[in-house]
Design a protein around this motif. Structure first.
Motif, PDB file in Angstrom:
ATOM      1  N   ASN A  15      64.123  19.182  10.211  1.00  0.00           N
ATOM      2  CA  ASN A  15      64.237  17.805   9.715  1.00  0.00           C
ATOM      3  C   ASN A  15      63.401  17.590   8.456  1.00  0.00           C
ATOM      4  N   ASP A  16      62.341  18.383   8.298  1.00  0.00           N
ATOM      5  CA  ASP A  16      61.524  18.288   7.081  1.00  0.00           C
ATOM      6  C   ASP A  16      62.321  18.651   5.830  1.00  0.00           C
ATOM      7  N   LEU A  17      63.420  19.378   5.999  1.00  0.00           N
ATOM      8  CA  LEU A  17      64.237  19.779   4.849  1.00  0.00           C
ATOM      9  C   LEU A  17      65.192  18.679   4.381  1.00  0.00           C
ATOM     10  N   ILE A  18      65.363  17.647   5.172  1.00  0.00           N
ATOM     11  CA  ILE A  18      66.271  16.570   4.771  1.00  0.00           C
ATOM     12  C   ILE A  18      65.582  15.741   3.692  1.00  0.00           C
ATOM     13  N   PRO A  19      66.215  15.591   2.532  1.00  0.00           N
ATOM     14  CA  PRO A  19      65.554  14.855   1.451  1.00  0.00           C
ATOM     15  C   PRO A  19      65.539  13.348   1.700  1.00  0.00           C
ATOM     16  N   ASP A  20      64.500  12.717   1.168  1.00  0.00           N
ATOM     17  CA  ASP A  20      64.436  11.263   1.161  1.00  0.00           C
ATOM     18  C   ASP A  20      65.163  10.758  -0.085  1.00  0.00           C
ATOM     19  N   LYS A  21      65.268   9.438  -0.202  1.00  0.00           N
ATOM     20  CA  LYS A  21      65.861   8.841  -1.401  1.00  0.00           C
ATOM     21  C   LYS A  21      65.058   9.294  -2.627  1.00  0.00           C
ATOM     22  N   ASN A  22      65.753   9.538  -3.731  1.00  0.00           N
ATOM     23  CA  ASN A  22      65.133   9.990  -4.982  1.00  0.00           C
ATOM     24  C   ASN A  22      64.463  11.355  -4.847  1.00  0.00           C
ATOM     25  N   GLU A  23      65.027  12.182  -3.990  1.00  0.00           N
ATOM     26  CA  GLU A  23      64.416  13.484  -3.728  1.00  0.00           C
ATOM     27  C   GLU A  23      65.508  14.534  -3.522  1.00  0.00           C
ATOM     28  N   LEU A  24      65.235  15.747  -3.976  1.00  0.00           N
ATOM     29  CA  LEU A  24      66.079  16.890  -3.663  1.00  0.00           C
ATOM     30  C   LEU A  24      65.259  17.844  -2.807  1.00  0.00           C
ATOM     31  N   SER A  25      65.933  18.493  -1.884  1.00  0.00           N
ATOM     32  CA  SER A  25      65.293  19.472  -1.018  1.00  0.00           C
ATOM     33  C   SER A  25      65.952  20.819  -1.263  1.00  0.00           C
ATOM     34  N   ILE A  26      65.131  21.835  -1.479  1.00  0.00           N
ATOM     35  CA  ILE A  26      65.648  23.142  -1.913  1.00  0.00           C
ATOM     36  C   ILE A  26      65.132  24.252  -1.015  1.00  0.00           C
ATOM     37  N   THR A  27      66.021  25.164  -0.666  1.00  0.00           N
ATOM     38  CA  THR A  27      65.605  26.445  -0.118  1.00  0.00           C
ATOM     39  C   THR A  27      65.802  27.459  -1.236  1.00  0.00           C
ATOM     40  N   MET A  28      64.700  28.112  -1.617  1.00  0.00           N
ATOM     41  CA  MET A  28      64.733  29.116  -2.676  1.00  0.00           C
ATOM     42  C   MET A  28      64.720  30.498  -2.028  1.00  0.00           C
ATOM     43  N   PHE A  29      65.718  31.295  -2.384  1.00  0.00           N
ATOM     44  CA  PHE A  29      65.811  32.661  -1.892  1.00  0.00           C
ATOM     45  C   PHE A  29      65.545  33.631  -3.041  1.00  0.00           C
ATOM     46  N   ILE A  30      64.732  34.626  -2.792  1.00  0.00           N
ATOM     47  CA  ILE A  30      64.571  35.719  -3.750  1.00  0.00           C
ATOM     48  C   ILE A  30      65.387  36.876  -3.179  1.00  0.00           C
ATOM     49  N   GLU A  31      66.443  37.220  -3.896  1.00  0.00           N
ATOM     50  CA  GLU A  31      67.401  38.193  -3.378  1.00  0.00           C
ATOM     51  C   GLU A  31      67.396  39.450  -4.248  1.00  0.00           C
ATOM     52  N   ILE A  32      66.581  40.406  -3.838  1.00  0.00           N
ATOM     53  CA  ILE A  32      66.511  41.702  -4.517  1.00  0.00           C
ATOM     54  C   ILE A  32      67.126  42.703  -3.547  1.00  0.00           C
ATOM     55  N   PRO A  33      68.367  43.132  -3.805  1.00  0.00           N
ATOM     56  CA  PRO A  33      69.104  43.911  -2.807  1.00  0.00           C
ATOM     57  C   PRO A  33      68.461  45.250  -2.434  1.00  0.00           C
ATOM     58  N   GLU A  34      67.954  45.975  -3.390  1.00  0.00           N
ATOM     59  CA  GLU A  34      67.420  47.320  -3.155  1.00  0.00           C
ATOM     60  C   GLU A  34      66.007  47.223  -2.556  1.00  0.00           C
ATOM     61  N   ALA A  35      65.805  47.825  -1.375  1.00  0.00           N
ATOM     62  CA  ALA A  35      64.528  47.712  -0.645  1.00  0.00           C
ATOM     63  C   ALA A  35      63.338  48.237  -1.453  1.00  0.00           C
ATOM     64  N   SER A  36      63.488  49.372  -2.111  1.00  0.00           N
ATOM     65  CA  SER A  36      62.359  49.941  -2.868  1.00  0.00           C
ATOM     66  C   SER A  36      62.010  49.047  -4.060  1.00  0.00           C
ATOM     67  N   GLU A  37      63.032  48.484  -4.683  1.00  0.00           N
ATOM     68  CA  GLU A  37      62.823  47.555  -5.800  1.00  0.00           C
ATOM     69  C   GLU A  37      62.145  46.278  -5.310  1.00  0.00           C
ATOM     70  N   ARG A  38      62.588  45.790  -4.160  1.00  0.00           N
ATOM     71  CA  ARG A  38      62.014  44.576  -3.566  1.00  0.00           C
ATOM     72  C   ARG A  38      60.524  44.781  -3.275  1.00  0.00           C
ATOM     73  N   LYS A  39      60.199  45.931  -2.695  1.00  0.00           N
ATOM     74  CA  LYS A  39      58.809  46.244  -2.358  1.00  0.00           C
ATOM     75  C   LYS A  39      57.933  46.269  -3.610  1.00  0.00           C
ATOM     76  N   LYS A  40      58.486  46.757  -4.695  1.00  0.00           N
ATOM     77  CA  LYS A  40      57.752  46.846  -5.958  1.00  0.00           C
ATOM     78  C   LYS A  40      57.620  45.470  -6.630  1.00  0.00           C
ATOM     79  N   LEU A  41      58.681  44.650  -6.571  1.00  0.00           N
ATOM     80  CA  LEU A  41      58.714  43.406  -7.340  1.00  0.00           C
ATOM     81  C   LEU A  41      58.084  42.200  -6.649  1.00  0.00           C
TER      82      LEU A  41
END
Length: 195
Positions: free
Chosen positions: A78-104
């Protein structure tokens, strides 16, 4: 936007009956609620429907039947539901390659503190991450999921309707900006004016 109440949540059996239609509906809804800030960041703008779906999916995945478990899930999401004059965002960091993800991921610590919305040439507003995002600094690597809110004044909402909107990440190790497509902007205007 009104929070999800217990009477809106279906039990696992009832949810299974309607799930195929709900999945299709949410896929369609999210088409205009996504924004990619290339190459690795993907934003999903949450609203009441996306949060309801997430709660139901968590109950289903975890096979929750106890009231206190269900209530805890509702409280979190419920904390993700935005109030008036507000946007609620889920930010995903999507680095597909596991070794690259571990490094970055260690190089992206604090990325959640560098998300900005530019409304025309009039306003620059920084998104505010939830408390859990601060764990990035403790663990020395960026989490792959962050929850943020963007709060606007009435004037900024008015300008959001009329002006172009650009979304930027200006982290030292990730600099990128994208223009918000009109169809996404129109969908988000509904969130901003919703009570």
């Amino acid at each position: 936007m009104k929070k999800i109440t217990r009477d809106e949540i279906l039990n696992i059996y009832e949810y299974e009956k309607v799930r195929p239609q709900k999945v299709q509906k949410i896929i369609q809804l999210k088409k205009n609620r996504r924004l990619f800030i290339e190459p690795w960041v993907h934003l999903v703008f949450e609203n009441r429907e996306t949060v309801w779906f997430q709660i139901q999916e968590m109950i289903r995945a975890e096979r929750m039947v106890r009231e206190e478990e269900i209530q805890q899930e509702m409280d979190v999401y419920n904390d993700l539901i935005p109030d008036k004059n507000e946007l609620s965002i889920t930010m995903f960091i999507e680095i597909p390659e596991a070794s690259e993800r571990k490094k970055l991921l260690p190089q992206l610590v604090g990325i959640h503190d560098h998300l900005y919305f530019h409304i025309g040439n009039k306003h620059t507003i920084r998104a505010i991450a939830d408390e859990k995002s601060k764990e990035d600094y403790e663990y020395g690597k960026a989490a792959v999921v962050h929850f943020l809110k963007v709060r606007f004044t009435e004037q900024q909402v008015e300008d959001f309707r009329r002006e172009t909107v650009r979304v930027e990440i200006n982290h030292p190790n990730y600099g990128a900006m994208t223009l918000m497509p009109e169809e996404v902007k129109q969908e988000l205007i509904k969130d901003l004016v919703s009570e």
